[in-house]
Every structure is written in C-alpha cells, then in structure tokens.
Motif scaffolding. Structure first.
Motif, PDB file in Angstrom:
ATOM      1  N   MET A   1     -68.025   3.198 -18.709  1.00  0.00           N
ATOM      2  CA  MET A   1     -66.568   3.209 -18.803  1.00  0.00           C
ATOM      3  C   MET A   1     -65.962   3.036 -17.409  1.00  0.00           C
ATOM      4  SD  MET A   1     -64.228   6.457 -19.978  1.00  0.00           S
ATOM      5  CE  MET A   1     -65.019   6.506 -21.598  1.00  0.00           C
ATOM      6  N   ARG A   2     -64.862   2.307 -17.319  1.00  0.00           N
ATOM      7  CA  ARG A   2     -64.150   2.230 -16.043  1.00  0.00           C
ATOM      8  C   ARG A   2     -63.381   3.536 -15.855  1.00  0.00           C
ATOM      9  NH1 ARG A   2     -58.597  -0.663 -14.160  1.00  0.00           N
ATOM     10  NH2 ARG A   2     -58.842  -0.254 -11.937  1.00  0.00           N
ATOM     11  N   VAL A   3     -63.755   4.264 -14.815  1.00  0.00           N
ATOM     12  CA  VAL A   3     -63.142   5.553 -14.512  1.00  0.00           C
ATOM     13  C   VAL A   3     -62.502   5.469 -13.136  1.00  0.00           C
ATOM     14  CG1 VAL A   3     -63.526   8.016 -14.162  1.00  0.00           C
ATOM     15  CG2 VAL A   3     -64.830   6.786 -15.909  1.00  0.00           C
TER      16      VAL A   3
ATOM     17  N   TRP B   1     -48.112   2.046 -13.437  1.00  0.00           N
ATOM     18  CA  TRP B   1     -49.486   1.827 -12.967  1.00  0.00           C
ATOM     19  C   TRP B   1     -50.449   1.889 -14.139  1.00  0.00           C
ATOM     20  CZ3 TRP B   1     -54.342   3.841 -12.666  1.00  0.00           C
ATOM     21  CH2 TRP B   1     -55.172   3.324 -11.671  1.00  0.00           C
ATOM     22  N   ILE B   2     -50.264   2.834 -15.039  1.00  0.00           N
ATOM     23  CA  ILE B   2     -51.111   2.955 -16.227  1.00  0.00           C
ATOM     24  C   ILE B   2     -51.061   1.673 -17.045  1.00  0.00           C
ATOM     25  CG2 ILE B   2     -51.229   4.104 -18.485  1.00  0.00           C
ATOM     26  CD1 ILE B   2     -50.532   6.723 -17.018  1.00  0.00           C
ATOM     27  N   ALA B   3     -49.856   1.140 -17.241  1.00  0.00           N
ATOM     28  CA  ALA B   3     -49.705  -0.089 -18.027  1.00  0.00           C
ATOM     29  C   ALA B   3     -50.353  -1.278 -17.321  1.00  0.00           C
ATOM     30  CB  ALA B   3     -48.223  -0.361 -18.286  1.00  0.00           C
ATOM     31  N   ALA B   4     -50.143  -1.366 -16.003  1.00  0.00           N
ATOM     32  CA  ALA B   4     -50.670  -2.507 -15.255  1.00  0.00           C
ATOM     33  C   ALA B   4     -52.190  -2.512 -15.209  1.00  0.00           C
ATOM     34  CB  ALA B   4     -50.105  -2.501 -13.830  1.00  0.00           C
TER      35      ALA B   4
ATOM     36  N   GLY C   1     -54.198  -1.102 -17.489  1.00  0.00           N
ATOM     37  CA  GLY C   1     -54.809  -1.027 -18.809  1.00  0.00           C
ATOM     38  C   GLY C   1     -55.471   0.313 -19.095  1.00  0.00           C
ATOM     39  N   ILE C   2     -54.926   1.378 -18.532  1.00  0.00           N
ATOM     40  CA  ILE C   2     -55.479   2.719 -18.753  1.00  0.00           C
ATOM     41  C   ILE C   2     -55.235   3.134 -20.201  1.00  0.00           C
ATOM     42  CG2 ILE C   2     -55.325   5.143 -18.091  1.00  0.00           C
ATOM     43  CD1 ILE C   2     -56.624   3.333 -15.979  1.00  0.00           C
TER      44      ILE C   2
ATOM     45  N   LEU D   1     -44.257   7.990 -21.624  1.00  0.00           N
ATOM     46  CA  LEU D   1     -43.659   6.672 -21.395  1.00  0.00           C
ATOM     47  C   LEU D   1     -44.640   5.543 -21.692  1.00  0.00           C
ATOM     48  CD1 LEU D   1     -41.756   7.374 -18.041  1.00  0.00           C
ATOM     49  CD2 LEU D   1     -40.697   6.849 -20.254  1.00  0.00           C
ATOM     50  N   ALA D   2     -45.900   5.733 -21.300  1.00  0.00           N
ATOM     51  CA  ALA D   2     -46.908   4.675 -21.453  1.00  0.00           C
ATOM     52  C   ALA D   2     -47.568   4.686 -22.817  1.00  0.00           C
ATOM     53  CB  ALA D   2     -47.958   4.806 -20.350  1.00  0.00           C
ATOM     54  N   GLY D   3     -47.378   5.758 -23.561  1.00  0.00           N
ATOM     55  CA  GLY D   3     -47.999   5.843 -24.888  1.00  0.00           C
ATOM     56  C   GLY D   3     -49.496   6.035 -24.856  1.00  0.00           C
ATOM     57  N   VAL D   4     -49.988   6.806 -23.871  1.00  0.00           N
ATOM     58  CA  VAL D   4     -51.423   7.087 -23.791  1.00  0.00           C
ATOM     59  C   VAL D   4     -51.640   8.581 -23.989  1.00  0.00           C
ATOM     60  CG1 VAL D   4     -51.885   5.142 -22.251  1.00  0.00           C
ATOM     61  CG2 VAL D   4     -51.392   7.391 -21.281  1.00  0.00           C
TER      62      VAL D   4
END
Length: 243
Positions: A22-24, A56-59, A61-62, A86-89
């Motif tokens: 996984m990308r961490v 940053w999360i959106a950009a 792909g978190i 806000l990012a929906g994660v």
C-alpha cells in the motif's frame, strides 16, 4: 493512505502497512529537530488548515486518513476531522491510552496548562518545579516569577520563558533511576506534566510516586465530535485492512 504522525504509534503503524504494498504517506509537522522517521514516504510541514489538507488529500488520491499525532495536537486533530469531512474520506484517530493514577500517587488533574499555572501559584508559591509540558508551553508559566523551574524539552523553548528556568534538552525514553536523581539533585517540590500516556516518559511518574512528589496532571483536550477512536496499532491495522 495518509498517516498524520510524529509519534511512536504512527511509526509502528507505517511499519505494519508499508510491507503490504500500500502507498503509505506519513506526515510530520516539522516542529522537532532530527525527528525519528517512519518507513515509507514522508512529508514534512503543514497543510494550511483543514481546507489545505482536504485539497492535498484529493490531489494525492488519499483514500483513508489516520490521525496518529500527539494526544495534545488539538489543532491538527481538528484539521484532520474537518479535512476528512470535506474530502469525503474515512478518518481514524489513533491515541495511546492515558496514564492512570495508582496507589501512592499524589495527582491533581487540571483541564489546561493555564489551570496548571494557576494551581502552582496557589499551592506552591516559591516552589521548585519539574516542568515537562513541552517547549511551546513555557510562556504559560513565564509570569510565575517567584518559582524555580527545571524545564525539559527535546528542542530549545521559545520565549518568553520563566525568569528562573533551567532548561534541559533531552529525549526519552527515561529511566526511573535517572528521574529520581533529577528530583533529588534539584530539590524539586512538584512535577507538572501532560497526560501524554505511553512508556517513553512514564518513568517520571514512577519516580514521583517513590519519593512522594505531588503531580499536577494536565488532562487531554477533547476530540472532535463523532470521530472514531482506537487505542492500539493493531486496531488501526484492522481498520485499514477492513477497507
């Protein structure tokens, strides 16, 4: 996934997840010189609040966010909660358990650093204080000019600091023997600390108990409403693996 880190738990979580492929990404605030770095990708510095973190999360792909910051990193935790919404994660908060008072302890719990300073002025005027609340907290105690402070931190504190302060730069883990020696050498009257929890810095509490030193314990700030909280790395790993 993104781990907001800087703690031993954050490093342990990254070490568990990186081998899976996984990308961490582990984010460090950059407030400590020569921090202990986790395995995997590391980002240092702030995001610019909840909005900046959400962007940053959106950009990047978190897909999942774990806040494993220090239990007193109140602003970062608030930003994490806001950014996740806000990012929906999904957001998980990983916090090691706080310390618990045991037989022989002489603790007084207070809700804030300001309350700790007030209690010192009221109950220990002219006293000698072991202050282990972190370098950024010293301005809160700067007005207590009748007291002497042994202030310990990882990095040099920021002014203003108490006029009668001896600053010790050191990083845990500490030993009970070493803490007991400090208390005796400096003839300390009271310990002021934050309820950080964990074994890295708990030796001071054991030493205080052994020598009968009173402790002013600053309680943790409350978490944002509705966040999911776990107390162990294993629970956090299970949450991530559950998808």
């Amino acid at each position: 996934m993104l781990i907001l880190g800087g703690t031993a738990e954050a490093r342990a979580l990254a070490a568990e997840l990186v081998p899976s492929g996984m990308r961490v990404v582990s984010s460090l605030a950059g407030r400590v010189t020569n921090p202990r770095l986790p395995v995997g990708e590391v980002r240092e510095g702030g995001f610019g609040g909840a909005d900046g973190l959400a962007r940053w999360i959106a950009a990047e792909g978190i897909e999942r966010l774990v806040d494993a910051t220090h239990p007193f990193a109140e602003r970062m935790t608030a930003s994490a909660a806001g950014a996740a919404a806000l990012a929906g994660v999904p957001l998980l908060v990983l916090r090691r358990p706080g310390w618990r008072e045991g037989p022989g302890d002489r603790w007084l719990r207070v809700p804030s650093l300001e309350a700790a300073a007030e209690e010192l002025g009221r109950s220990f005027p002219g006293g000698r204080v072991f202050l282990t609340t972190g370098r950024r907290s010293l301005p809160v105690f700067a007005g207590l000019t009748s007291m002497w402070f042994l202030a310990r931190s990882v990095d040099p504190p920021e002014p203003p600091v108490p006029a009668n302060a001896h600053v010790v730069l050191d990083r845990g883990p500490y030993t009970v023997e070493g803490e007991r020696a400090l208390i005796g050498e400096h003839r300390l009257d009271v310990l002021v600390t934050k309820d950080s929890g964990g074994a890295m810095t708990s030796a001071k509490l054991v030493a205080a108990r052994e020598v009968g030193l009173p402790v002013i314990m600053v309680d943790r700030p409350p978490l944002p409403v509705g966040v999911r909280l776990v107390a162990s790395v294993g629970e956090a790993v299970a949450w991530v693996q559950a998808g």
